[in-house]
Write a protein that holds these residues in place. Structure first.
Motif, PDB file in Angstrom:
ATOM      1  N   GLU A  52       0.838  -1.206   0.000  1.00  0.00           N
ATOM      2  CA  GLU A  52       0.000   0.000   0.000  1.00  0.00           C
ATOM      3  C   GLU A  52       0.870   1.253   0.000  1.00  0.00           C
ATOM      4  O   GLU A  52       0.597   2.213  -0.715  1.00  0.00           O
ATOM      5  CB  GLU A  52      -0.944  -0.001   1.215  1.00  0.00           C
ATOM      6  N   ARG A  53       1.951   1.223   0.808  1.00  0.00           N
ATOM      7  CA  ARG A  53       2.841   2.387   0.826  1.00  0.00           C
ATOM      8  C   ARG A  53       3.530   2.541  -0.529  1.00  0.00           C
ATOM      9  O   ARG A  53       3.712   3.649  -1.030  1.00  0.00           O
ATOM     10  CB  ARG A  53       3.872   2.248   1.949  1.00  0.00           C
ATOM     11  N   MET A  54       3.913   1.412  -1.136  1.00  0.00           N
ATOM     12  CA  MET A  54       4.550   1.467  -2.457  1.00  0.00           C
ATOM     13  C   MET A  54       3.613   2.100  -3.486  1.00  0.00           C
ATOM     14  O   MET A  54       4.025   2.928  -4.294  1.00  0.00           O
ATOM     15  CB  MET A  54       4.944   0.056  -2.888  1.00  0.00           C
ATOM     16  N   ILE A 147       7.414  10.231   0.581  1.00  0.00           N
ATOM     17  CA  ILE A 147       7.571   9.328  -0.569  1.00  0.00           C
ATOM     18  C   ILE A 147       8.875   8.541  -0.394  1.00  0.00           C
ATOM     19  O   ILE A 147       9.912   9.124  -0.079  1.00  0.00           O
ATOM     20  CB  ILE A 147       7.639  10.136  -1.895  1.00  0.00           C
ATOM     21  N   LYS A 148       8.801   7.227  -0.584  1.00  0.00           N
ATOM     22  CA  LYS A 148      10.000   6.412  -0.389  1.00  0.00           C
ATOM     23  C   LYS A 148      10.823   6.415  -1.675  1.00  0.00           C
ATOM     24  O   LYS A 148      10.842   5.439  -2.445  1.00  0.00           O
ATOM     25  CB  LYS A 148       9.614   4.988   0.044  1.00  0.00           C
ATOM     26  N   LEU A 149      11.495   7.524  -1.893  1.00  0.00           N
ATOM     27  CA  LEU A 149      12.294   7.728  -3.110  1.00  0.00           C
ATOM     28  C   LEU A 149      13.614   6.977  -3.025  1.00  0.00           C
ATOM     29  O   LEU A 149      14.183   6.870  -1.934  1.00  0.00           O
ATOM     30  CB  LEU A 149      12.666   9.204  -3.240  1.00  0.00           C
ATOM     31  N   ALA A 179      12.369  15.305  12.896  1.00  0.00           N
ATOM     32  CA  ALA A 179      11.679  14.646  11.777  1.00  0.00           C
ATOM     33  C   ALA A 179      11.798  13.120  11.941  1.00  0.00           C
ATOM     34  O   ALA A 179      10.890  12.463  12.444  1.00  0.00           O
ATOM     35  CB  ALA A 179      12.252  15.126  10.455  1.00  0.00           C
ATOM     36  N   GLU A 180      12.949  12.569  11.577  1.00  0.00           N
ATOM     37  CA  GLU A 180      13.142  11.116  11.638  1.00  0.00           C
ATOM     38  C   GLU A 180      14.627  10.814  11.597  1.00  0.00           C
ATOM     39  O   GLU A 180      15.457  11.720  11.452  1.00  0.00           O
ATOM     40  CB  GLU A 180      12.416  10.431  10.471  1.00  0.00           C
ATOM     41  N   GLY A 181      14.976   9.534  11.742  1.00  0.00           N
ATOM     42  CA  GLY A 181      16.363   9.122  11.609  1.00  0.00           C
ATOM     43  C   GLY A 181      16.729   9.042  10.131  1.00  0.00           C
ATOM     44  O   GLY A 181      15.904   9.321   9.260  1.00  0.00           O
ATOM     45  N   SER A 183      17.234   6.388   8.470  1.00  0.00           N
ATOM     46  CA  SER A 183      16.444   5.297   7.876  1.00  0.00           C
ATOM     47  C   SER A 183      15.494   4.716   8.920  1.00  0.00           C
ATOM     48  O   SER A 183      15.209   3.514   8.899  1.00  0.00           O
ATOM     49  CB  SER A 183      17.377   4.210   7.329  1.00  0.00           C
ATOM     50  N   THR A 184      15.036   5.574   9.817  1.00  0.00           N
ATOM     51  CA  THR A 184      14.186   5.119  10.924  1.00  0.00           C
ATOM     52  C   THR A 184      13.209   6.224  11.327  1.00  0.00           C
ATOM     53  O   THR A 184      13.423   7.388  10.987  1.00  0.00           O
ATOM     54  CB  THR A 184      15.040   4.824  12.180  1.00  0.00           C
ATOM     55  N   ASN A 185      12.182   5.862  12.075  1.00  0.00           N
ATOM     56  CA  ASN A 185      11.318   6.855  12.721  1.00  0.00           C
ATOM     57  C   ASN A 185      11.750   7.015  14.174  1.00  0.00           C
ATOM     58  O   ASN A 185      12.407   6.145  14.732  1.00  0.00           O
ATOM     59  CB  ASN A 185       9.850   6.415  12.650  1.00  0.00           C
ATOM     60  N   VAL A 186      11.361   8.147  14.754  1.00  0.00           N
ATOM     61  CA  VAL A 186      11.818   8.496  16.103  1.00  0.00           C
ATOM     62  C   VAL A 186      10.648   8.484  17.090  1.00  0.00           C
ATOM     63  O   VAL A 186       9.559   8.986  16.776  1.00  0.00           O
ATOM     64  CB  VAL A 186      12.452   9.914  16.103  1.00  0.00           C
TER      65      VAL A 186
HETATM   66  N1  PMP Z   1      12.209   6.763   7.679  1.00  0.00           N
HETATM   67  C1  PMP Z   1      13.082   6.580   6.664  1.00  0.00           C
HETATM   68  C2  PMP Z   1      13.724   7.768   6.027  1.00  0.00           C
HETATM   69  C3  PMP Z   1      13.384   5.273   6.217  1.00  0.00           C
HETATM   70  O1  PMP Z   1      14.244   5.084   5.196  1.00  0.00           O
HETATM   71  C4  PMP Z   1      12.789   4.163   6.869  1.00  0.00           C
HETATM   72  C5  PMP Z   1      13.150   2.760   6.460  1.00  0.00           C
HETATM   73  N2  PMP Z   1      12.541   2.374   5.277  1.00  0.00           N
HETATM   74  C6  PMP Z   1      11.879   4.404   7.923  1.00  0.00           C
HETATM   75  C7  PMP Z   1      11.622   5.722   8.297  1.00  0.00           C
HETATM   76  C8  PMP Z   1      11.211   3.266   8.639  1.00  0.00           C
HETATM   77  O2  PMP Z   1      10.240   2.664   7.830  1.00  0.00           O
HETATM   78  P1  PMP Z   1       9.825   1.126   8.034  1.00  0.00           P
HETATM   79  O3  PMP Z   1       9.432   0.977   9.466  1.00  0.00           O
HETATM   80  O4  PMP Z   1       8.662   0.950   7.110  1.00  0.00           O
HETATM   81  O5  PMP Z   1      11.001   0.304   7.680  1.00  0.00           O
END
Ligand code: PMP
Length: 290
Positions: A52-54, A147-149, A179-181, A183-186
């Motif tokens: 769905e996110r894709m 958007i997961k670019l 905001a976020e990490g 590659s992660t959420n905070v």
């Molecule tokens: N924020 C960013 C910028 C990310 O790259 C990711 C990892 N895909 C996430 C958050 C965490 O997302 P998810 O829990 O879906 O892996």
């Protein structure tokens, strides 16, 4: 699995011979999106949410893909079965396709669709039991971080800045707001409330973020999705990051100062344990997306 398995535009391809055109717009312009799904004990976790996110990412960048959800699921299942892996990650990368370089989007273009299945190598357990150190960095990314670019250069440079500062990762801060990490959420515990930034255009809405929020609510933890200042983050007794590959990752130091006591806190431990139960299918309830 010796080498990752690759499926590309309708066919399985040897890893070493899987190639894209020099004119691929993913290469020329970062004109593409991606997804990462994890397989745990032989089953994909949250496949539907990832799809769905894709679809949301594809819609936002106006890339049309004719493949159905069940086709994606079918190929993914086939890859996992052929790999004989129990724990794996599946990367789905979709670019607008290959065409002579032009800023104008070509009318006739076929997306490049690549699926790569790799064995999953978790970080050493000590990372989760001791927590990680982070620095705050200025968020200079664009205004559509939802958007997961595939274009992850700001994230990579922030990670590099963290490495040079002798810490593990970085947290993006925009005008004083977390905001976020990279590659992660905070998440932070603030006055006994589990707080995470609102999932608007400033962050990627993590699948793990949503699972952890659901899990916390099931466990009667008060939660809030709201703006979180960097000073509130630094004053919080507990901070953690979430992602598909890192699960619930404790943060014990921000900008060289300890978070709380500098030890992994009780809420973080509970949610890491709870999330792993969900991931391994040991938990019932709404948070179980297997
Ligand atoms: N924020 C960013 C910028 C990310 O790259 C990711 C990892 N895909 C996430 C958050 C965490 O997302 P998810 O829990 O879906 O892996």
């Amino acid at each position: 699995m010796n080498q990752p398995l690759v499926w590309m535009n309708g066919h399985f391809v040897e890893y070493g011979s899987a190639k894209v055109s020099v004119e691929d717009r993913g290469f020329q312009f970062c004109d593409g999106i991606y997804e990462v799904v994890r397989a745990v004990e032989g089953r994909f976790y949250g496949f539907q949410q990832h799809l769905e996110r894709m679809r949301r990412s594809l819609h936002s960048v106006e890339i049309e893909v004719l493949m159905s959800d069940s086709e994606f699921q079918g190929i993914a299942d086939q890859m996992l079965a052929e790999s004989h892996e129990r724990d794996a990650t599946l990367y789905v990368q979709i670019t607008r396709g290959a065409a002579p370089r032009s800023h104008v989007i070509p009318r006739e273009i076929t997306p490049t669709i690549i699926m790569i299945l790799r064995s999953f190598h978790p970080v050493d357990e000590s990372v989760h039991s001791n927590g990680i150190k982070v620095i705050a960095v200025k968020d200079e990314r664009w205004a559509r971080c939802d958007i997961k670019l595939t274009g992850l250069l700001p994230n990579i440079l922030a990670r590099e800045k963290a490495r040079r500062a002798g810490v593990d990762d970085a947290i993006f801060v925009r005008e004083g707001w977390v905001a976020e990490g990279t590659s992660t959420n905070v998440f932070a515990v603030c006055n006994d409330v589990l707080v995470t930034p609102l999932a608007d255009h400033r962050i990627l809405r993590g699948i793990t973020r949503d699972a952890v929020l659901t899990l916390a609510r099931e466990r009667k933890v008060n939660t809030a999705e709201r703006d979180l200042s960097i000073s509130d983050l630094k004053a919080a007794p507990e901070v953690f990051l979430t992602s598909t590959t890192m699960e619930v990752l404790p943060v014990v130091e921000i900008d060289h100062l300890p978070v709380g006591t500098g030890q992994v806190g009780p809420m973080t431990k509970r949610l890491l344990g709870g999330y792993r139960d969900v991931l391994h299918g040991r938990a019932a309830g709404e948070s179980n997306a297997r």
